[in-house]
Design a protein around this motif. Sequence first.
Motif, PDB file in Angstrom:
ATOM      1  N   THR A  14       5.500 -11.151 -10.218  1.00 24.51           N
ATOM      2  CA  THR A  14       5.980 -11.694  -8.939  1.00 24.51           C
ATOM      3  C   THR A  14       6.644 -10.621  -8.100  1.00 24.51           C
ATOM      4  O   THR A  14       6.694 -10.747  -6.879  1.00 24.51           O
ATOM      5  CB  THR A  14       7.049 -12.791  -9.153  1.00 24.51           C
ATOM      6  N   SER A  15       7.161  -9.578  -8.762  1.00 25.24           N
ATOM      7  CA  SER A  15       7.881  -8.559  -8.001  1.00 25.24           C
ATOM      8  C   SER A  15       6.977  -7.909  -6.957  1.00 25.24           C
ATOM      9  O   SER A  15       7.460  -7.475  -5.911  1.00 25.24           O
ATOM     10  CB  SER A  15       8.442  -7.501  -8.950  1.00 25.24           C
ATOM     11  N   LEU A  16       5.667  -7.855  -7.223  1.00 24.26           N
ATOM     12  CA  LEU A  16       4.765  -7.257  -6.237  1.00 24.26           C
ATOM     13  C   LEU A  16       4.653  -8.137  -5.000  1.00 24.26           C
ATOM     14  O   LEU A  16       4.621  -7.657  -3.878  1.00 24.26           O
ATOM     15  CB  LEU A  16       3.375  -7.083  -6.825  1.00 24.26           C
ATOM     16  N   LYS A  17       4.609  -9.449  -5.259  1.00 27.77           N
ATOM     17  CA  LYS A  17       4.544 -10.388  -4.150  1.00 27.77           C
ATOM     18  C   LYS A  17       5.796 -10.236  -3.296  1.00 27.77           C
ATOM     19  O   LYS A  17       5.739 -10.166  -2.073  1.00 27.77           O
ATOM     20  CB  LYS A  17       4.454 -11.799  -4.735  1.00 27.77           C
ATOM     21  N   GLU A  18       6.944 -10.142  -3.989  1.00 22.57           N
ATOM     22  CA  GLU A  18       8.213 -10.011  -3.265  1.00 22.57           C
ATOM     23  C   GLU A  18       8.275  -8.693  -2.512  1.00 22.57           C
ATOM     24  O   GLU A  18       8.809  -8.638  -1.405  1.00 22.57           O
ATOM     25  CB  GLU A  18       9.383 -10.136  -4.239  1.00 22.57           C
ATOM     26  N   ALA A  19       7.712  -7.624  -3.113  1.00 26.06           N
ATOM     27  CA  ALA A  19       7.729  -6.335  -2.425  1.00 26.06           C
ATOM     28  C   ALA A  19       7.007  -6.452  -1.093  1.00 26.06           C
ATOM     29  O   ALA A  19       7.472  -5.947  -0.078  1.00 26.06           O
ATOM     30  CB  ALA A  19       7.057  -5.270  -3.298  1.00 26.06           C
ATOM     31  N   GLY A  20       5.871  -7.131  -1.110  1.00 22.83           N
ATOM     32  CA  GLY A  20       5.124  -7.306   0.129  1.00 22.83           C
ATOM     33  C   GLY A  20       5.891  -8.145   1.128  1.00 22.83           C
ATOM     34  O   GLY A  20       6.020  -7.780   2.296  1.00 22.83           O
ATOM     35  N   LEU A  21       6.460  -9.255   0.647  1.00 20.76           N
ATOM     36  CA  LEU A  21       7.192 -10.144   1.560  1.00 20.76           C
ATOM     37  C   LEU A  21       8.427  -9.453   2.121  1.00 20.76           C
ATOM     38  O   LEU A  21       8.794  -9.662   3.273  1.00 20.76           O
ATOM     39  CB  LEU A  21       7.590 -11.423   0.833  1.00 20.76           C
ATOM     40  N   ALA A  22       9.071  -8.617   1.304  1.00 22.88           N
ATOM     41  CA  ALA A  22      10.280  -7.936   1.760  1.00 22.88           C
ATOM     42  C   ALA A  22       9.966  -6.939   2.859  1.00 22.88           C
ATOM     43  O   ALA A  22      10.871  -6.479   3.557  1.00 22.88           O
ATOM     44  CB  ALA A  22      10.970  -7.226   0.598  1.00 22.88           C
ATOM     45  N   LEU A  23       8.689  -6.570   3.017  1.00 22.09           N
ATOM     46  CA  LEU A  23       8.320  -5.703   4.132  1.00 22.09           C
ATOM     47  C   LEU A  23       7.948  -6.533   5.354  1.00 22.09           C
ATOM     48  O   LEU A  23       7.459  -6.005   6.347  1.00 22.09           O
ATOM     49  CB  LEU A  23       7.141  -4.810   3.734  1.00 22.09           C
ATOM     50  N   GLY A  24       8.151  -7.846   5.252  1.00 19.95           N
ATOM     51  CA  GLY A  24       7.863  -8.706   6.391  1.00 19.95           C
ATOM     52  C   GLY A  24       6.388  -9.046   6.524  1.00 19.95           C
ATOM     53  O   GLY A  24       5.957  -9.536   7.552  1.00 19.95           O
ATOM     54  N   VAL A  25       5.611  -8.763   5.475  1.00 18.15           N
ATOM     55  CA  VAL A  25       4.183  -9.042   5.543  1.00 18.15           C
ATOM     56  C   VAL A  25       3.969 -10.548   5.387  1.00 18.15           C
ATOM     57  O   VAL A  25       4.541 -11.142   4.479  1.00 18.15           O
ATOM     58  CB  VAL A  25       3.441  -8.273   4.432  1.00 18.15           C
ATOM     59  N   PRO A  26       3.165 -11.175   6.255  1.00 23.76           N
ATOM     60  CA  PRO A  26       2.933 -12.612   6.113  1.00 23.76           C
ATOM     61  C   PRO A  26       2.278 -12.931   4.764  1.00 23.76           C
ATOM     62  O   PRO A  26       1.572 -12.103   4.197  1.00 23.76           O
ATOM     63  CB  PRO A  26       1.975 -12.947   7.261  1.00 23.76           C
TER      64      PRO A  26
END
Lengths: 260, 295
Positions: B183-195
Amino acid sequence: MNENIDRVDNPIIKIENLSIAYDKDKFAVKDINVEIEKNAVTAIMGPSGCGKSTLLRAINRMHELYPQIETKGDILLKDENIMDMSTIMLRRKIGMVFQRPNPFPTMSIYDNVIAGYKLNGIKLKKNDRDQIVEESLISVALWDEVKDTLFKKGSFLSGGQQQRLCIARTIAYKPDVILLDEPTSALDPIATARVEDLLVKLKKDYTIVLVTHNMSQAARISDKSMFMYMGNLIEYGNTMKMFTNPRNPKTEQYLTGKFG
Amino acid sequence: MSSATIQYNTRSDYRKRKNRLFYWLVIAMSAITVSPILLIVYKLIIQGYKQINWSFFTKVAPNTLEAMTANAQGEVIPGGILNGITGTFLIVVMAAIIAIPVGIMIGLFLYENQGKRFASIVRDISDILQGVPSIVLGLIAYMWVVKPVTHGFSALAGSVALAIMMLPLIIRSTEETMKMIPTSLKEAGLALGVPYYKVILRVLIPTGFSGLSTGILLAISRIIGETAPLMLTTLGSSAVNWDVTKPTSAIPLLVWEFYNDPNMANLIWSSSLFLMGFVLVLNIISKRIAAKQNR
């Protein structure tokens, strides 16, 4: 307002009446009012389950990933309510680094640094891209180690290098604030020391909020410290002052290792 | 020497004998397990290799008369299985085009909705779908496509039947692959503001690419040899056909046709050998990809 919670001179973030519940009415963070100082390192300490990560993740709205989480209260970034911003803009201004290094395994080191721009479809000229990558890697002191392998996968780096790469990915966006959720807990002592040095250097340009399990880390690098217990903010003020002269007995017990 | 020592020795001998016995038993059982595949491949090669030549891949299936003449003169049967190869290619590619996006999307849906009621119903139905006899899927495709859409036997109908067979395999492998991505990869993407949808498309799918492709290759190797549903949908054709609305041949259909014509007996073996070899190669590739991913 609690008399054990100090105000700060130059706040960049204001948290007002913030409560967060994972389950209906089971609050992990309870009615917190606090301000965060610009260009300083603020550490959030407390025993496991005290709500420190929950508080941190509210600041860039990471909780929205889980619809069952209920958030009340307001968070203002430079006097603008974060709920009124788009998540893209908000997360460009407030970056986040996680506990475990999580570079994108399919991307090269170069693409990892520029990932925020790339994934959001923000077009940049090649020169600008190169410059952002170089500057970001230089500021996390990774440039010399990776400048010859920029186009190799980031997952071949060591844990500490990966974590610095993740910090570079965050600062490539030129955010105002960087949130770090126990960024060194998966690293060895040498890598930890390098990341700590880096954070102290970075506060010149960024505001840093750091969740840490490690009291001595908070003492070493933070200017301000929060102590949380059972979802409540017990004490907040200058780190030096809190470590030498804690005002709340709970803080004292925690700092002297009586629990936590 | 005390009697205890002597007893100790015999006891140890007994254990050694027992150990050896089971060792050889396990080896024998393993040999029995692998022997069918070796025997099949051996038989196919021995019987089929004579027919595999250039024209096997470049000519369409011969007619009975040609085959009969060749047999009478003791020659290799002329012609090949080009119509089957192109037909199988057309049908399978189209089935994949239908099944891959749908399967991956359902798999992602199941991954995103773990523990939710509707998702678990979908998962159960997909598992049941895996157990539906392929001939029944052929019938369904006949009812859905042959009669109302193409008004006659067609490659498209066969592709629909095979796509339904592929679906449960792709759904499962997509869900399992996605579950393995931290899940950390998903969060990494979301934390960059990626939809969210972009995180799935640009981060999660590329990360799970090898898992997804393994699932797809296995699904293809499952359906490539299917015969029953094709009999009810694509029917077969003696010429190369690239029109998806027309009857089309396929390698397994040709095997069946050759089987029904005593003059073509030799071609049964060579086309089976080709099909078997192809499926083996697909399986080996997907195992390689999976091994690379786990490293």
